[in-house]
Design a protein around this motif. Structure first.
Motif, mmCIF file in Angstrom:
data_model
loop_
_atom_site.group_PDB
_atom_site.id
_atom_site.type_symbol
_atom_site.label_atom_id
_atom_site.label_comp_id
_atom_site.label_asym_id
_atom_site.label_seq_id
_atom_site.Cartn_x
_atom_site.Cartn_y
_atom_site.Cartn_z
ATOM 1 N N PRO A 206 -0.244 -18.831 -2.020
ATOM 2 C CA PRO A 206 0.954 -18.026 -1.556
ATOM 3 C C PRO A 206 1.059 -16.489 -1.720
ATOM 4 C CG PRO A 206 1.806 -19.989 -2.417
ATOM 5 C CD PRO A 206 0.348 -20.149 -2.599
ATOM 6 N N GLY A 207 0.457 -16.522 -2.978
ATOM 7 C CA GLY A 207 0.268 -14.902 -3.490
ATOM 8 C C GLY A 207 -0.639 -14.133 -2.591
ATOM 9 N N VAL A 208 -2.046 -14.946 -2.446
ATOM 10 C CA VAL A 208 -3.217 -14.198 -1.634
ATOM 11 C C VAL A 208 -2.604 -14.157 -0.186
ATOM 12 C CG1 VAL A 208 -5.336 -14.866 -0.680
ATOM 13 C CG2 VAL A 208 -4.875 -15.465 -3.039
ATOM 14 N N ALA A 209 -1.835 -14.971 0.372
ATOM 15 C CA ALA A 209 -1.432 -14.852 1.915
ATOM 16 C C ALA A 209 -0.577 -13.549 1.993
ATOM 17 C CB ALA A 209 -0.866 -16.338 2.120
ATOM 18 N N GLY A 210 0.492 -13.732 0.787
ATOM 19 C CA GLY A 210 1.516 -12.574 0.936
ATOM 20 C C GLY A 210 0.857 -11.122 0.801
ATOM 21 N N THR A 211 -0.104 -11.141 -0.271
ATOM 22 C CA THR A 211 -0.884 -9.750 -0.392
ATOM 23 C C THR A 211 -1.725 -9.543 0.787
ATOM 24 O OG1 THR A 211 -1.108 -10.422 -2.801
ATOM 25 C CG2 THR A 211 -2.294 -8.730 -1.839
ATOM 26 N N LEU A 212 -2.289 -10.334 1.489
ATOM 27 C CA LEU A 212 -3.104 -9.990 2.661
ATOM 28 C C LEU A 212 -1.966 -9.483 3.812
ATOM 29 C CD1 LEU A 212 -5.484 -9.849 4.617
ATOM 30 C CD2 LEU A 212 -4.984 -12.315 4.975
ATOM 31 N N ALA A 213 -0.807 -10.115 3.871
ATOM 32 C CA ALA A 213 -0.046 -9.649 4.861
ATOM 33 C C ALA A 213 0.576 -8.376 4.840
ATOM 34 C CB ALA A 213 1.122 -10.952 4.966
ATOM 35 N N ALA A 214 0.867 -8.236 3.418
ATOM 36 C CA ALA A 214 1.634 -6.867 3.241
ATOM 37 C C ALA A 214 0.588 -5.877 3.256
ATOM 38 C CB ALA A 214 1.767 -6.830 1.703
ATOM 39 N N ALA A 215 -0.900 -5.979 2.932
ATOM 40 C CA ALA A 215 -1.896 -4.698 2.936
ATOM 41 C C ALA A 215 -2.229 -4.555 4.618
ATOM 42 C CB ALA A 215 -3.060 -5.565 2.516
ATOM 43 N N ALA A 216 -2.166 -5.643 5.282
ATOM 44 C CA ALA A 216 -2.613 -5.578 6.759
ATOM 45 C C ALA A 216 -1.132 -5.043 7.556
ATOM 46 C CB ALA A 216 -2.557 -6.788 7.461
ATOM 47 N N GLY A 217 0.033 -5.225 7.305
ATOM 48 C CA GLY A 217 1.172 -4.694 7.720
ATOM 49 C C GLY A 217 1.331 -3.344 7.426
ATOM 50 N N GLY A 218 1.129 -2.969 6.095
ATOM 51 C CA GLY A 218 1.250 -1.479 5.821
ATOM 52 C C GLY A 218 -0.035 -0.793 5.932
ATOM 53 N N GLY A 219 -1.098 -1.391 6.062
ATOM 54 C CA GLY A 219 -2.465 -0.563 6.549
ATOM 55 C C GLY A 219 -2.331 -0.131 8.143
ATOM 56 N N PHE A 220 -2.106 -0.935 8.818
ATOM 57 C CA PHE A 220 -1.925 -0.823 10.287
ATOM 58 C C PHE A 220 -0.757 -0.097 10.568
ATOM 59 C CE2 PHE A 220 -5.134 -4.292 10.296
ATOM 60 C CZ PHE A 220 -6.214 -3.719 11.131
ATOM 61 N N GLY A 221 0.331 -0.196 9.972
ATOM 62 C CA GLY A 221 1.553 0.637 10.241
ATOM 63 C C GLY A 221 1.246 1.852 10.009
ATOM 64 N N ALA A 222 0.684 2.260 8.805
ATOM 65 C CA ALA A 222 0.149 3.777 8.563
ATOM 66 C C ALA A 222 -0.684 4.350 9.356
ATOM 67 C CB ALA A 222 -0.614 3.628 7.077
ATOM 68 N N LEU A 223 -1.567 3.562 10.305
ATOM 69 C CA LEU A 223 -2.442 4.004 11.232
ATOM 70 C C LEU A 223 -1.552 4.378 12.427
ATOM 71 C CD1 LEU A 223 -5.236 4.244 12.729
ATOM 72 C CD2 LEU A 223 -4.975 1.861 13.576
ATOM 73 N N ASP A 224 -0.521 3.729 12.616
ATOM 74 C CA ASP A 224 0.293 4.030 13.693
ATOM 75 C C ASP A 224 1.158 5.235 13.419
ATOM 76 O OD1 ASP A 224 0.734 3.593 16.434
ATOM 77 O OD2 ASP A 224 2.307 2.047 15.855
ATOM 78 N N ASP A 225 1.534 5.249 12.181
ATOM 79 C CA ASP A 225 2.594 6.347 11.819
ATOM 80 C C ASP A 225 1.581 7.879 11.551
ATOM 81 O OD1 ASP A 225 4.959 4.934 11.328
ATOM 82 O OD2 ASP A 225 4.508 4.499 9.205
ATOM 83 N N LEU A 226 0.696 7.746 11.292
ATOM 84 C CA LEU A 226 -0.138 8.818 11.014
ATOM 85 C C LEU A 226 -1.149 9.425 11.879
ATOM 86 C CD1 LEU A 226 -0.725 8.258 7.115
ATOM 87 C CD2 LEU A 226 1.151 9.524 8.174
ATOM 88 N N VAL A 227 -1.591 8.693 12.606
ATOM 89 C CA VAL A 227 -2.767 9.111 13.587
ATOM 90 C C VAL A 227 -2.275 9.254 14.966
ATOM 91 C CG1 VAL A 227 -4.653 8.307 15.043
ATOM 92 C CG2 VAL A 227 -4.517 7.418 12.559
ATOM 93 N N GLU A 228 -2.380 10.613 15.192
ATOM 94 C CA GLU A 228 -1.965 11.207 16.531
ATOM 95 C C GLU A 228 -2.479 10.615 17.798
ATOM 96 O OE1 GLU A 228 0.748 13.354 17.005
ATOM 97 O OE2 GLU A 228 1.004 13.758 14.716
ATOM 98 N N ASP A 229 -1.668 10.022 18.651
ATOM 99 C CA ASP A 229 -2.059 9.430 19.793
ATOM 100 C C ASP A 229 -1.463 9.874 20.941
ATOM 101 O OD1 ASP A 229 -3.382 7.737 21.838
ATOM 102 O OD2 ASP A 229 -2.927 5.785 20.913
ATOM 103 N N PRO A 230 -2.186 10.801 21.871
ATOM 104 C CA PRO A 230 -1.145 11.540 22.812
ATOM 105 C C PRO A 230 -0.965 10.320 24.006
ATOM 106 C CG PRO A 230 -3.257 12.875 22.640
ATOM 107 C CD PRO A 230 -3.434 11.341 21.636
ATOM 108 N N ALA A 231 -1.600 9.383 24.265
ATOM 109 C CA ALA A 231 -1.318 8.293 25.020
ATOM 110 C C ALA A 231 -0.250 7.282 24.751
ATOM 111 C CB ALA A 231 -2.627 7.160 25.357
#
Length: 283
Positions: A65-90
């Motif tokens: 459960p801990g490994v699964a939750g940590t992976l989920a948090a890391a992916a959600g936060g990491g890809f979320g930060a990509l969407d938050d911070l990377v400028e995409d004109p499209a």
């Protein structure tokens, strides 16, 4: 006691990370500044702190459960930060789940589309980790049943991450929803209880600055805490409860493509009062 520890750890990490990144923000504090729904300037650092808190609490759980939750948090936060911070004109002309899927179908990968693919893939892996090792008596079930379990559990993790992000349109809304949904799971004796407790602790710790409109979650925080919440729900042993949770997430996500959550809440007295609780009064 372990649930209290996870909740306290989530709160401590959220508050500690927010204090640290406010002193030395990655990439500079201005990079994390955004304009909110009311035209005020807020900081996405609240979302970064929440992702760290939810991830740290999940990591403390240990086991699958801990490994699964940590992976989920890391992916959600990491890809979320990509969407938050990377400028995409499209991105300005591509909104919602339908818009990003349509862009992917045409061979165009937006940051939102990359986030969708990345979180979905990570959610499947997290679900595969969580549902093995006897948590669902996996060894006694046919391969097709196990594959279906992983697919639906992965959809629940990814769908909950997306739904929390859809709710993050007003101060405190997504955090209240996360804490409210996680509390019943945290009170059970199931394998997802500690993960849910971590969600409650980190969400409540992030709530004051979110309500005060000095910070906001953004995709970074909303996707991370939503993914951990989804993992805790996916660990529920009852297939009926998991099915009901997935059905609710899918129904609300599809509804968001046609109706405004903010308008529905504004027209419903109970929801309106709960949504406004703790928020700054505006003239």
């Amino acid at each position: 006691m372990s649930r209290l520890r996870a909740s306290a750890l989530g709160a401590t990490w959220t508050l500690g990370t927010l204090s640290a990144v406010r002193r030395s923000a990655p990439g500079g504090e201005r990079r994390w500044a955004r304009t909110n729904y009311a035209g005020g300037e807020v900081s996405l650092l609240g979302g970064l702190a929440l992702a760290a808190g939810a991830g740290a609490a999940a990591a403390s759980v240990g086991g699958r459960p801990g490994v699964a939750g940590t992976l989920a948090a890391a992916a959600g936060g990491g890809f979320g930060a990509l969407d938050d911070l990377v400028e995409d004109p499209a991105e300005s002309s591509t909104k919602g789940l339908r818009g990003h899927l349509g862009a992917l179908a045409r061979g165009r990968v937006t940051t939102g589309g990359a986030k969708l693919l990345g979180i979905s893939a990570a959610s499947i892996v997290a679900a595969a980790i969580a549902t093995r090792g006897g948590l669902r008596d996996a060894s006694t079930r046919p391969m097709a049943v196990r594959a279906l379990d992983v697919a639906t559990s992965g959809a629940l993790v990814a769908g909950t991450a997306n739904l929390l992000n859809l709710l993050d349109l007003r101060p405190g809304r997504a955090l209240k929803a996360a804490a409210l949904a996680a509390t019943p799971v945290a009170l059970t004796n199931g394998p997802g209880a500690e993960l849910a407790a971590g969600v409650v602790g980190s969400s409540l710790a992030a709530l004051p600055t979110d309500l005060a409109e000095t910070t906001m979650l953004g995709d970074t925080g909303a996707n991370a805490v939503g993914a951990v919440l989804g993992t805790s729900l996916a660990l529920t042993r009852s297939p009926w409860l998991r099915g009901a949770a997935l059905a609710g997430v899918v129904a609300l996500t599809l509804a968001s493509e046609r109706v405004s959550f903010s308008r529905v809440i504004a027209r419903t007295p109970v929801l309106r009062e709960a949504d406004a609780w703790g928020r700054l009064e505006r003239a």
